[in-house]
Design an enzyme around this catalytic site. Structure first.
Site, PDB file in Angstrom:
ATOM      1  CG  ASP A 159      -9.221 -10.245  -6.316  1.00 39.58           C
ATOM      2  OD1 ASP A 159     -10.176  -9.505  -6.645  1.00 39.58           O
ATOM      3  OD2 ASP A 159      -8.343  -9.876  -5.525  1.00 39.58           O
ATOM      4  CB  THR A 161      -3.465  -2.896  -2.799  1.00 34.61           C
ATOM      5  OG1 THR A 161      -3.114  -4.280  -2.916  1.00 34.61           O
ATOM      6  CG2 THR A 161      -4.953  -2.788  -2.561  1.00 34.61           C
ATOM      7  CE1 TYR A 188      -4.049  -1.997   0.806  1.00 34.91           C
ATOM      8  CE2 TYR A 188      -2.610  -3.165   2.333  1.00 34.91           C
ATOM      9  CZ  TYR A 188      -3.793  -3.078   1.633  1.00 34.91           C
ATOM     10  OH  TYR A 188      -4.721  -4.071   1.759  1.00 34.91           O
ATOM     11  CG  MET A 201     -16.187 -19.062  -2.648  1.00 37.92           C
ATOM     12  SD  MET A 201     -15.317 -19.271  -1.079  1.00 37.92           S
ATOM     13  CE  MET A 201     -16.445 -20.392  -0.234  1.00 37.92           C
ATOM     14  NE  ARG A 246     -14.187 -13.078   2.287  1.00 40.96           N
ATOM     15  CZ  ARG A 246     -14.244 -12.011   1.495  1.00 40.96           C
ATOM     16  NH1 ARG A 246     -13.942 -12.134   0.202  1.00 40.96           N
ATOM     17  NH2 ARG A 246     -14.594 -10.837   1.972  1.00 40.96           N
ATOM     18  CE  LYS A 301      -5.766  -8.018  -4.386  1.00 42.53           C
ATOM     19  NZ  LYS A 301      -6.593  -7.188  -3.494  1.00 42.53           N
TER      20      LYS A 301
END
Length: 403
Positions: free
Chosen positions: A331, A186, A160, A335, A355, A276
């Site tokens: 992204d 990011t 960042y 899942m 995740r 990103k």
């Protein structure tokens, strides 16, 4: 009339195949997990609510995350028959190097809160399975320790832009010295998103011993024991912090950053640059024109702006707009391995999963991350075979129809 007889032992014996007893409880939990959703259910039982919700949750009403997952669930995969799929090659090339699968482990903050093995566990799995891993600025293991734990892994460092530019330059220098391949900048966190689950749970770094957390400790003793008896939480990029995640982000990150700041970054980093947090076609073109080697279509897993664009929906338009001038990754909402395959078919060079592997980490530490990678890889291979393709390069828009 149907004639009946009493079966003999010789006839029954081949049918009696009891499942071997697995004495290792972690192995038992992981063996029973057949999908990432199964790992999520185990993770929910194994970790304190505030920690699980930090991982599982998103911003405000969590509409962005639900929309992303809904789009993946609603798309149609379109198989082509009578192709030789006796051998399926799941490898994919991005940033000029081939990896075993078309997905990488995304950067995630505070990873040792999910499980005390933290980033070391993730990078070790990444090395074994040939999956790139991006260490977050907000990681809980140092740049150097992650490099030591996974010397053979493809490692990227996620940055960042800090208000203190000298601190950012130091982080980039450390990542370069430790052998990190690429920098992932990011750009979608000018301020912290409103993550209401965290606020309601009183989530803080480090966890505060309130009456609520003490009660939670009684139902998750193993997690608390591991937290309290292993090395203290150490951040990749700052010495310490005591407060909420939102307060930390707002304190450290620079909301005045513009495209011109890429010149400052390029002066400190001469390797591949990934941007990103792209959420519009115009911004994809802007950062491509500025020289990004790859861009990630991402709404931060739904954790920043609620009702943000769904990255997968943007993918075809962005790939058409930027052509082959940069790699387009995606992204948010992934899942399953089928989700990965669908994204690649729609034009993504690679995907990031976050995740998914964190659920594995919470469910079983390093073995849980490995199980998550195994599940995703198996699903990628099976989906490709059922679509009638034997390599990632054969995937195309003819294999997917968006709702």
């Amino acid at each position: 009339m149907t004639e009946r007889q009493i079966p003999s032992w010789s006839e029954l014996r081949p049918l009696l195949r009891p499942k071997p007893i697995q004495l290792d409880p972690t192995r038992r939990r992981l063996d029973d997990a057949l999908t990432i959703a199964d790992l999520r259910r185990v993770a929910r039982r194994r970790t304190p609510r505030s920690v699980f919700d930090y991982t599982d949750g998103a911003a405000e009403a969590e509409i962005s995350l639900r929309r992303a997952r809904s789009l993946f669930r609603g798309l149609e995969l379109r198989p082509s028959i009578l192709h030789d799929v006796s051998r399926v090659d799941t490898s994919a090339a991005y940033l000029g190097t081939r990896s075993s699968v078309p997905f990488a482990f995304a950067p995630t903050g505070f990873t040792r809160l999910m499980h005390h093995e933290g980033e070391r566990a993730v990078v070790r799995v990444a090395a074994r399975r040939g999956i790139p891993y991006a260490l977050s600025t907000m990681g809980t293991t140092s740049i150097e320790d992650v490099a030591e734990a996974g010397p053979d892994a493809r490692k990227w460092f996620q940055l960042y832009v800090w208000k203190d530019r000298a601190a950012g330059e130091d982080l980039m220098a450390r990542a370069k010295a430790a052998g990190y391949e690429a920098l992932m900048l990011t750009v979608d966190v000018p301020v912290a998103g409103a993550r209401l689950r965290d606020t309601r749970n009183g989530f803080a770094i480090p966890p505060a011993l309130t009456a609520k957390t003490v009660l939670d400790a009684a139902t998750h003793p193993a997690w608390w024991m591991n937290l309290l008896t292993t090395e203290p939480l150490r951040f990749a990029s700052l010495s310490s912090w005591s407060g909420t995640v939102a307060d930390l982000l707002d304190q450290l990150f620079d909301p005045s950053m513009t495209l011109a700041d890429l010149e400052w970054l390029r002066a400190s980093w001469d390797g591949p640059l990934i941007i990103k947090g792209i959420q519009t076609v115009d911004d994809a073109v802007r950062v491509t024109d500025a020289g990004a080697d790859a861009i990630v279509l991402s709404n931060h897993g739904g954790r920043q702006l609620d009702r943000a664009p769904v990255p997968l929906r943007l993918l075809p338009d962005v790939t058409e707009a930027v052509g082959d001038r940069t790699e387009v990754w995606v992204d948010t909402g992934i899942m399953s391995g089928a989700d990965v395959v669908a994204a690649v078919a729609l034009g993504a060079r690679a995907t990031l999963v976050g995740r998914a592997y964190l659920y594995g980490l919470m469910a079983g530490g390093e073995r849980g991350v490995d199980r998550a990678a195994e599940i995703l890889t198996t699903e990628v291979r099976r989906t490709m075979a059922l679509l009638g393709v034997s390599s990632v390069d054969e995937l195309g828009p003819q294999h997917v129809r968006l709702p």
